[in-house]
Every structure is written in C-alpha cells, then in structure tokens.
Design an enzyme around this catalytic site. Sequence first.
Site, short mmCIF file in Angstrom:
data_model
loop_
_atom_site.label_atom_id
_atom_site.label_comp_id
_atom_site.label_asym_id
_atom_site.label_seq_id
_atom_site.Cartn_x
_atom_site.Cartn_y
_atom_site.Cartn_z
N LYS A 1 9.37 54.54 26.99
CA LYS A 1 8.53 55.52 26.28
C LYS A 1 7.11 55.46 26.81
CE LYS A 1 6.48 54.56 22.20
NZ LYS A 1 5.05 54.84 22.10
N ASN A 2 6.53 54.25 26.88
CA ASN A 2 5.10 54.15 27.18
C ASN A 2 4.76 54.44 28.64
OD1 ASN A 2 4.67 53.70 24.54
ND2 ASN A 2 4.46 51.47 24.71
N ARG B 1 -0.53 59.30 20.31
CA ARG B 1 -1.70 58.71 20.96
C ARG B 1 -1.78 59.12 22.42
NH1 ARG B 1 -5.95 55.26 20.41
NH2 ARG B 1 -6.30 53.66 21.98
N CYS C 1 0.43 55.64 15.93
CA CYS C 1 0.85 54.87 14.75
C CYS C 1 -0.36 54.22 14.09
CB CYS C 1 1.84 53.78 15.17
SG CYS C 1 3.46 54.42 15.55
N ARG D 1 -7.51 51.87 16.79
CA ARG D 1 -7.09 52.78 17.90
C ARG D 1 -8.29 53.54 18.49
NH1 ARG D 1 -1.40 53.31 17.71
NH2 ARG D 1 -1.56 52.97 19.92
N ILE E 1 -11.05 54.82 21.34
CA ILE E 1 -10.90 55.16 22.77
C ILE E 1 -12.24 55.04 23.49
CG2 ILE E 1 -8.89 56.67 22.40
CD1 ILE E 1 -10.78 59.05 22.83
N ASP E 2 -13.08 54.15 23.00
CA ASP E 2 -14.41 53.99 23.60
C ASP E 2 -14.36 53.52 25.05
OD1 ASP E 2 -13.32 51.72 22.33
OD2 ASP E 2 -15.24 50.70 22.32
N ASP F 1 4.28 44.75 20.91
CA ASP F 1 5.33 45.66 20.42
C ASP F 1 6.61 44.93 20.06
OD1 ASP F 1 4.40 48.18 22.89
OD2 ASP F 1 3.46 47.57 21.02
N ILE G 1 -3.55 41.79 19.05
CA ILE G 1 -3.94 43.05 19.69
C ILE G 1 -4.39 44.10 18.67
CG2 ILE G 1 -3.19 44.89 21.26
CD1 ILE G 1 -3.17 42.10 22.57
N ARG H 1 10.64 58.54 17.54
CA ARG H 1 9.61 58.77 18.55
C ARG H 1 9.81 57.85 19.75
NH1 ARG H 1 3.82 58.00 16.72
NH2 ARG H 1 3.68 58.26 18.97
C1 EPZ Z 1 -0.37 51.23 24.47
O1 EPZ Z 1 -1.30 51.58 23.46
C2 EPZ Z 1 1.00 51.51 23.86
N1 EPZ Z 1 1.07 52.92 23.51
C3 EPZ Z 1 1.21 50.65 22.62
O2 EPZ Z 1 2.55 50.85 22.21
C4 EPZ Z 1 1.06 49.18 23.01
O3 EPZ Z 1 1.17 48.40 21.84
C5 EPZ Z 1 -0.30 48.96 23.67
O4 EPZ Z 1 -0.44 49.84 24.80
C6 EPZ Z 1 -0.44 47.54 24.17
O5 EPZ Z 1 0.59 47.27 25.07
C7 EPZ Z 1 1.27 53.82 24.49
O6 EPZ Z 1 1.40 53.46 25.66
C8 EPZ Z 1 1.37 55.25 24.07
P1 EPZ Z 1 -4.52 49.43 24.40
P2 EPZ Z 1 -2.87 51.67 23.83
O7 EPZ Z 1 -5.48 50.44 24.89
O8 EPZ Z 1 -3.04 52.20 25.19
C9 EPZ Z 1 -8.17 48.56 21.44
C10 EPZ Z 1 4.28 51.25 20.72
O9 EPZ Z 1 4.69 50.69 19.69
N2 EPZ Z 1 -8.87 49.60 22.21
O10 EPZ Z 1 -4.02 48.36 25.32
O11 EPZ Z 1 -3.56 52.35 22.71
C11 EPZ Z 1 -6.99 49.12 20.65
O12 EPZ Z 1 -7.42 49.62 19.42
C12 EPZ Z 1 2.80 51.47 20.93
O13 EPZ Z 1 5.01 51.65 21.66
C13 EPZ Z 1 -10.22 49.82 21.95
O14 EPZ Z 1 -10.83 49.17 21.12
O15 EPZ Z 1 -3.24 50.12 23.80
C14 EPZ Z 1 -6.08 47.92 20.50
O16 EPZ Z 1 -6.52 47.16 19.41
C15 EPZ Z 1 1.96 50.90 19.81
N3 EPZ Z 1 -10.87 50.78 22.65
C16 EPZ Z 1 -6.29 47.17 21.82
O17 EPZ Z 1 -7.54 47.64 22.36
C17 EPZ Z 1 -10.22 51.55 23.61
O18 EPZ Z 1 -10.87 52.41 24.24
C18 EPZ Z 1 -5.19 47.43 22.83
O19 EPZ Z 1 -5.15 48.80 23.06
C19 EPZ Z 1 -8.85 51.31 23.84
C20 EPZ Z 1 -8.19 50.32 23.14
#
Ligand code: EPZ
Length: 418
Positions: free
Chosen positions: A22-23, A92, A116, A121, A123-124, A304, A326, A396
């Site tokens: 999926k991801n 997302r 979710c 979450r 995106i900074d 995950d 995380i 999903r």
């Molecule tokens: C991806 O999310 C996956 N989603 C998530 O899978 C997965 O848990 C995560 O990567 C970690 O492997 C998709 O690929 C669609 P991150 P993502 O950016 O990209 C914080 C599932 O169950 N952060 O590595 O959002 C964020 O809030 C889903 O399949 C910021 O603060 O993960 C989190 O606490 C859930 N600012 C941490 O970093 C940012 O700009 C990791 O986020 C970006 C992220």
Amino acid sequence: MKQIIIDGGKTLKGEITISGMKNAAVALIPASILCDEEITITNVPNISDKKALIDIIELLNGNVIEKEHTLYIDTSKIESKTIPENLASKLRASYYFMGALLGRKRKVEIYFPGGCNIGNRKIDFHLKGFQLLGATISMEHDKYIIEADHLKGTSIHLDFPSVGATINLMLAAVKAEGTTLIQNAAKEPEIFNVGELLNKMGAKISGLGTNTIQIEGVDYLHKASIEVLPDRIEAGTYLIIGSLIGEQLKIKNIIKEHLEALLSKLQNIGVLLDIHDDYITVSKAEFYHPINIKTLVYPGFVTDWGQPMTVLLTQCDGKSILEETIYENRMAEVPFLNKMGAKIEVEEQTAWINGPTPLIGAEVEATDLRAGASLVIAGLIANGVTTINHVEYILRGYERIVEKLTNVGASIELIDIE
Ligand code: EPZ
C-alpha cells in the site's frame, strides 16, 4: 457502515499470497504525473486508497486504464488544478501530489491531506524542503498554494527520517536545476521502489536506501514501468495471525529482508517459522515468551507492526512492553482488546501487556487501519463471535482480507449495514 463478523478459534492452514505494498503504491501513482508520457505500474493492490488517487489523476487531466492489478497512466496532458478537500482529505498520501505537481508544473493547489488519526501528522518537513528548493507556500483556509518560478537543487537535512518527506522531496527535485541532497533520509523499501521508477523514467537518483539521497535534476522524464514491491506490513499481519492460530500456514510473495526485525521478535517469542527468500511457513506455538518491543524507523521494528503485534503479546506468558516511538496516539485498539479480555495498561506511548489472557468475542470498532487489523486478529483467536464496526479503515490497506482468511479456514464475513 461496513462490518466484519468473525467466529473465532479456527485453526488456519493453507496459503496466503501477499499483495503489492500500500505505502509504495500510494506514492508510485502520484509519482507517475512527473512523466511526460505514460507509466505502467504492476502488482497494484486493489485497495480503496488506490481509487482515491486515480480520481485525483483524472481530475488533473491524466488518463488511467486499469486492468487487474496493472495501471496504465497517461500523463502527457497533465494540468495543475485545485485538488479539492473531498479528494485530498481521503488519505494522507494525497500529499505526494504536492511534490509531483511542483516537479512537473511548478504549481500546486491542494487541501489538507487526510490520514489515520494516530497522531499529529504534520507536514512541516515537506513544506520546508519545498521552500529550500525555491517554492513559495501560502494558505487559503485549509488549502495549500505552492508555486515556484524556478526549482533549484540544494541540500535538505530532515529533522527526522520521514518516509513521506523523503519521497515528496525526491518528486519535487527530479526536474529541478542542479543537484539536491536529502540528508537523514528515510530508508524504507517504498523509497527504493519510487526512486527506482524515477530512475527508469530517466531521473538521476543515487543513495536510495541510505540516509543520504542525491538527485541530479533532468529536463525530461520518459515512459517507464514498475512493479510494486510486496507489502511487508500485510505480510507481518498474516505472520502474526499464523503465529497464533496457524498450522503450517504459508505466507507467499514476501521479501525476507524487509521482515527481519519482525521475524527476530517472533522467534524470541517462540513462534515456529520456516523461512525462505520468498515465502515463510508459520505455525502456532505451545508457549509464548513475553518480550519488549520498541518501534523504530526501518530497518527496525516498524511502527505499523506494533498494533497487530499487541494481540500476540496478550498471549505471552508474563509481562511484555510495547513502546511506540513514531506516533503520539497509536494504541486506540487497546480499550477494545481489554473489552475482549486482554489486560493492557497504557501510559503515554507505552503499553504493558499482561498475559496470557483468553479473549472473548465482543462488539468492537476500528478506529484506524492497523487498529482495525489488530481487532481482526483478536476476533480470529477469540472464543465466540466478534463484530467489528467501521471496517472501511481496514479495507484501505488490506486487499481481499476476508477472502484471504476464508481461504485458509477462518469463519469471517464482510457485511454492509446502513
Ligand atoms: C508513512 O507515513 C506511512 N504512510 C505510515 O503508514 C507509516 O507508519 C509511516 O510512513 C512510517 O513508516 C504512508 O506511506 C501513506 P513519516 P508518513 O513522515 O509518511 C512526523 C499505515 O498504517 N512528521 O515517516 O506520514 C509524523 O507525524 C500508515 O500504513 C512530522 O512531524 O510517516 C510522525 O510522527 C500509518 N513532520 C513521524 O514524523 C513531517 O513533515 C513519522 O512520519 C512529516 C512527519
């Protein structure tokens, strides 16, 4: 609302084939709009997130033909249009259209992405990276407007090895002028999958799978095809199910290297695994040792897997500890597991799981994708019938989950109730 109803306690045997990740798929589909011609993506999982992304591509004047698990995406006439809230907020991964449209058209208008409810979450990291590449960002209510007259390669250091930010900044940088370095980059296999597609399109990316990715900008990206890698999270979910109620359950179409951290924990617990490069056979154990787990970025024990693993820990003989590092809020399934007979205490992002506790079927609710998956596992091992509400979350990320489990002996059905 969709419900899943499970009559638990069945032993599962036979074969389960893992679908495309999926991801990775939710990044590869938006990435296709960087191409000036046509992209073919194979092994695409048939999950609801895929349709949401196809709807956005068609809104942007792209043309998508779907045949079985293959997408043929013609992006030669892509236009930059506002991506409305009803589409952007569905998932997302809609945020990948930021990097892709910025890279292709230098202008993006998109409402807040969804995702979710497992934490802040933000995106900074993505937005800061776009600005470093030369984009300006403004907000209108809940809509981002990101534009750049010119994108110029630069060095970007991520505060955290964010999967999404690493991929999104790769997408924005592939057609920028000059060289971009992404430092402290994430190393998840989906990043390799996306980088591989971009390189097949003619991009010049090196360092994929390391913490420093280098991208030399190019002017034109031509047609290419890519296969979505197998889903390590889906595979982990079924391995955990097999660990609890499997009898020589064969999990096929896996990449062993992507599962090492999970396999190590399952072996520490005492689960019987027969491990091969592209399949694993798993059987339930007589006794489960308690263990401690801390979720980490890949190649550590990924976040995950934490929620599905929590159910296995309820059957370990003693106290196990699961620390989620995380996300801020990734234990919403715990009250429902406790309703079924588990003895889990949660403090902030740490769960103390006391076992073994027999689980009893109950009515529960999916609150996010992996919480929903953990409730399916709990229902499969519980005595009696479990009804899970709002299973749209589960659909999903798990292709044909009811069919796959039915085929190996589970008593499980999906129903639509108004
Ligand atoms: C991806 O999310 C996956 N989603 C998530 O899978 C997965 O848990 C995560 O990567 C970690 O492997 C998709 O690929 C669609 P991150 P993502 O950016 O990209 C914080 C599932 O169950 N952060 O590595 O959002 C964020 O809030 C889903 O399949 C910021 O603060 O993960 C989190 O606490 C859930 N600012 C941490 O970093 C940012 O700009 C990791 O986020 C970006 C992220």
